[in-house]
Design a protein around this motif. Sequence first.
Motif, short mmCIF file in Angstrom:
data_model
loop_
_atom_site.label_atom_id
_atom_site.label_comp_id
_atom_site.label_asym_id
_atom_site.label_seq_id
_atom_site.Cartn_x
_atom_site.Cartn_y
_atom_site.Cartn_z
N THR A 43 68.48 -52.07 5.34
CA THR A 43 68.63 -51.10 4.25
C THR A 43 69.69 -51.56 3.26
OG1 THR A 43 67.85 -49.26 5.58
CG2 THR A 43 69.27 -48.70 3.72
N ASP A 164 61.57 -48.85 2.15
CA ASP A 164 62.46 -48.75 3.31
C ASP A 164 61.80 -47.88 4.39
OD1 ASP A 164 64.50 -48.93 5.09
OD2 ASP A 164 66.05 -48.15 3.74
N GLU A 165 61.18 -48.53 5.34
CA GLU A 165 60.48 -47.86 6.45
C GLU A 165 59.64 -46.68 5.97
OE1 GLU A 165 62.29 -47.72 10.16
OE2 GLU A 165 64.12 -48.73 9.55
MG MG Z 1 67.74 -48.80 7.49
#
Ligand code: MG
Length: 387
Positions: A43, A164-165
Amino acid sequence: MTEVQVSGLTKKYGAKAALHELDLTIASGQFVTLLGPSGCGKTTTLRCLAGLERPTSGRIAMGDRIVVDTARRTFVPADKRRVGMVFQSYALWPHLNVTDNVAYPLKVARIPGRERAQRVQEMLDAVGLSDLGKRPVTALSGGQQQRVALARALAARPGIIFYDEPLSNLDSKLRYQMGQQVRALHNRFETTSVYVTHDQEEAITLSDRIIVMNEGVIVQDGTPSTLYDRPNSAYVADFMGFQNILPGTVVGVRGKTAEVRVDDTSHVFSGITTGEASVGNRADIAFRAAHARLCPAGSTGTGKFRGTVERTTYLGSAVNLLVRSDGLPMRVRAETAELSADAVPAAGEEHTFAVNPDRAVVIVREGATPAADDYLTTMTDAVVAPR
Ligand SMILES: [Mg+2]
Ligand SMILES: Nc1ncnc2c1ncn2[C@@H]1O[C@H](COP(=O)(O)OP(=O)(O)OP(=O)(O)O)[C@@H](O)[C@H]1O
């Protein structure tokens, strides 16, 4: 499509470096995935690229623009980088309906009303939400909300999108479908994509290239098949789903193949080396459960082992076996398609198994390389004999 060049990127929180001197080039149009366990810096990398975080030091170029250069105090903020972002939490504006969420970045980019409406409709069509434009986003399912987030990220046609995911909150079937959609949109809108996940399957199916991180540094960078077949460390092998990683010593080398005797056992397995290997090197032999096969009783030789099935886990298409052999626990996967129903191994039974030497990898732990003569004389025919 935008090329990204990162050099010496470091981000410290207090004394601790979340990213350490990261160097990375992402070709324009590439779909790159950052993979790694919690806390490894995925991240933080995305946030630095997107402009949501100020790096402690380093340089980032996007296309022909320098967006970060700490030496020159250059920092281009997120809204000036022409990037799109999709988060795990969707981050939609709850007081706006679907259309207005997707239209927002176009308003910011001052796209005139008519064109804006056209682009919003095109994006909603692309993500399969054509009829839901007037719906408040709070009245959508998780999968639908994530599609709004995708449409919004793509609407302003950014050269690069950061994910991000984005699929972590979805159930597995929807996750697969949405993953395919993300990749299809990447191709259709010709963006560059940097995608973060800790799911190796997602990384393999979506990416052109996978970057595995550990504690703020890149530990391996390659195509999905390189990462899947040739992990360069036990850490990456473990992360890429090698269920068997056995420590031992190299006892034979021929070209790219090496034999490893597993510590405290009589087992010798053959595998492909991922780097330079010499006799006497400490090494791990790593193989997937699916790359060890049941074979006829009485088979012997390098890579074969006899063991007692301690546990079975029925998966339908396969049975996972925990096998103990010479004290060593090993994981084997027997495909039911290849076995008659009464030949499926059961707990308590003894069987013989063979590790596929073309699929196992030998990961050398230390570099010392003796002269070639030393190790060629120790070669056994078993290493090179075709099987
Ligand atoms: Mg992360
Ligand atoms: N704002 C912050 N302040 C202090 N430390 C932080 C901050 N943000 C991140 N860190 C630390 O930096 C490291 C990397 O964090 P990061 O969020 O990049 O990890 P990640 O790979 O995305 O993990 P996850 O898979 O859990 O999301 C971690 O050790 C984390 O605790």
